[in-house]
Enzyme design. Structure first.
Site, PDB file in Angstrom:
ATOM      1  N   LYS A 249       0.863  -1.192   0.000  1.00 33.30           N
ATOM      2  CA  LYS A 249       0.000   0.000   0.000  1.00 33.30           C
ATOM      3  C   LYS A 249       0.888   1.227   0.000  1.00 33.30           C
ATOM      4  O   LYS A 249       1.926   1.241   0.655  1.00 33.30           O
ATOM      5  CB  LYS A 249      -0.877  -0.029   1.251  1.00 33.30           C
TER       6      LYS A 249
ATOM      7  N   LYS B 232      -7.142  -6.040  -2.402  1.00 35.24           N
ATOM      8  CA  LYS B 232      -8.099  -5.343  -1.544  1.00 35.24           C
ATOM      9  C   LYS B 232      -8.577  -4.112  -2.294  1.00 35.24           C
ATOM     10  O   LYS B 232      -7.769  -3.371  -2.858  1.00 35.24           O
ATOM     11  CB  LYS B 232      -7.420  -4.905  -0.243  1.00 35.24           C
TER      12      LYS B 232
HETATM   13  O1  LIG Z   1      -4.873  -2.304   6.122  1.00 29.33           O
HETATM   14  C1  LIG Z   1      -4.412  -1.713   7.102  1.00 29.33           C
HETATM   15  C2  LIG Z   1      -4.062  -0.291   7.000  1.00 29.33           C
HETATM   16  O2  LIG Z   1      -2.878  -0.114   6.285  1.00 29.33           O
HETATM   17  C3  LIG Z   1      -4.122   0.423   8.264  1.00 29.33           C
HETATM   18  O3  LIG Z   1      -3.486   1.668   8.188  1.00 29.33           O
HETATM   19  P1  LIG Z   1      -3.458   2.574   9.498  1.00 29.33           P
HETATM   20  O4  LIG Z   1      -3.110   1.666  10.636  1.00 29.33           O
HETATM   21  O5  LIG Z   1      -2.437   3.607   9.255  1.00 29.33           O
HETATM   22  O6  LIG Z   1      -4.839   3.121   9.634  1.00 29.33           O
END
Ligand SMILES: O=C[C@H](O)COP(=O)(O)O
Length: 230
Positions: free
Chosen positions: A35, A91
């Site tokens: 991501k 996802k």
């Molecule tokens: O899928 C999980 C996410 O990357 C959560 O990101 P975050 O913990 O910064 O909200």
């Protein structure tokens, strides 16, 4: 694919590149998730970067986010762009109640629908996701404004969501600015995984670097003894 009825709660760690994937792998992440944290809640990486992440993960489970499409046609294109990377799961953001007509899910790569906590999802959204062909469903926060998952949705509502996922055979996930201290309450809801980025970065800055010590601590807290079944 993990058994959706398993009481084992896995640790998902979102990574931006292969170097971070190696950190997550070595820290004990169960599911390593590609991501781009600079591009919002579900910023997609390039296919090349996802391939590089998959390459360092060995037999560890992998996923990659495919973006925040406006409709089924755009979702199909986003998924197709990453379907050939060898990643284990894709996802994609999916609004509760969205019409799935025309949604083309890639053959051979299970897809997880990501519902945003700000939209108020619950277990009633799950049957439609199963019918649309999704293999999993998770709730994350969209805003990344400091508010955590449980600032938006109370534990009983989240429990209804994970229970509905189990009932429909979907892998479930919970995420959204989670901290290490969220683990006991959320793991007790028996999701398939808890997802982290910011909470495992230095100074809780999700655009900063992952902290290996925090990854290892999250893995430790999610390992035995497992929480009692809810
Ligand atoms: O899928 C999980 C996410 O990357 C959560 O990101 P975050 O913990 O910064 O909200």
């Amino acid at each position: 694919m993990p058994d959706p009825s398993s009481s084992r709660v896995r640790l998902l760690v979102s990574v931006r590149d292969a170097a971070e994937a190696a950190l997550a792998r070595d820290g004990g992440a169960d599911l390593i998730d590609g991501k781009d944290p600079e591009r919002g809640a579900l910023g997609a990486l390039s296919a090349e970067t996802v391939r590089a992440i998959v390459a360092v993960c060995g037999d560890r489970l992998t996923s990659a986010v495919a973006g925040e499409p406006r409709d089924a046609a755009e979702a199909s294109a986003c998924l197709a762009a990453l379907a050939g990377t060898g990643v284990g799961y894709l996802k994609i953001a999916w609004a509760p109640g969205r019409d799935a007509a025309g949604l083309l899910l890639p053959a051979g790569t299970p897809v997880i629908a990501v519902l945003f906590a700000e939209d108020g999802p619950d277990g009633a959204d799950v049957p439609g996701l199963a019918q649309a062909g999704f293999s999993g469903a998770m709730i994350d926060t969209q805003g990344k404004d400091g508010r955590r998952l449980t600032d938006h949705l109370a534990l009983p509502r989240l429990a209804g969501f994970t229970a509905a996922c189990r009932a429909h055979g979907l892998l479930s996930g919970l995420a959204g600015s989670l901290r290490l201290d969220d683990i006991p309450d959320l793991a007790a809801l028996r999701p398939g995984y808890l997802g982290f980025r910011g909470g495992l970065c230095a100074a809780a800055d999700r655009t900063g670097r992952l902290d290996p010590a925090r990854i290892a601590e999250a893995a430790r807290r999610l390992s035995a003894p497992r929480v009692a079944a809810a």
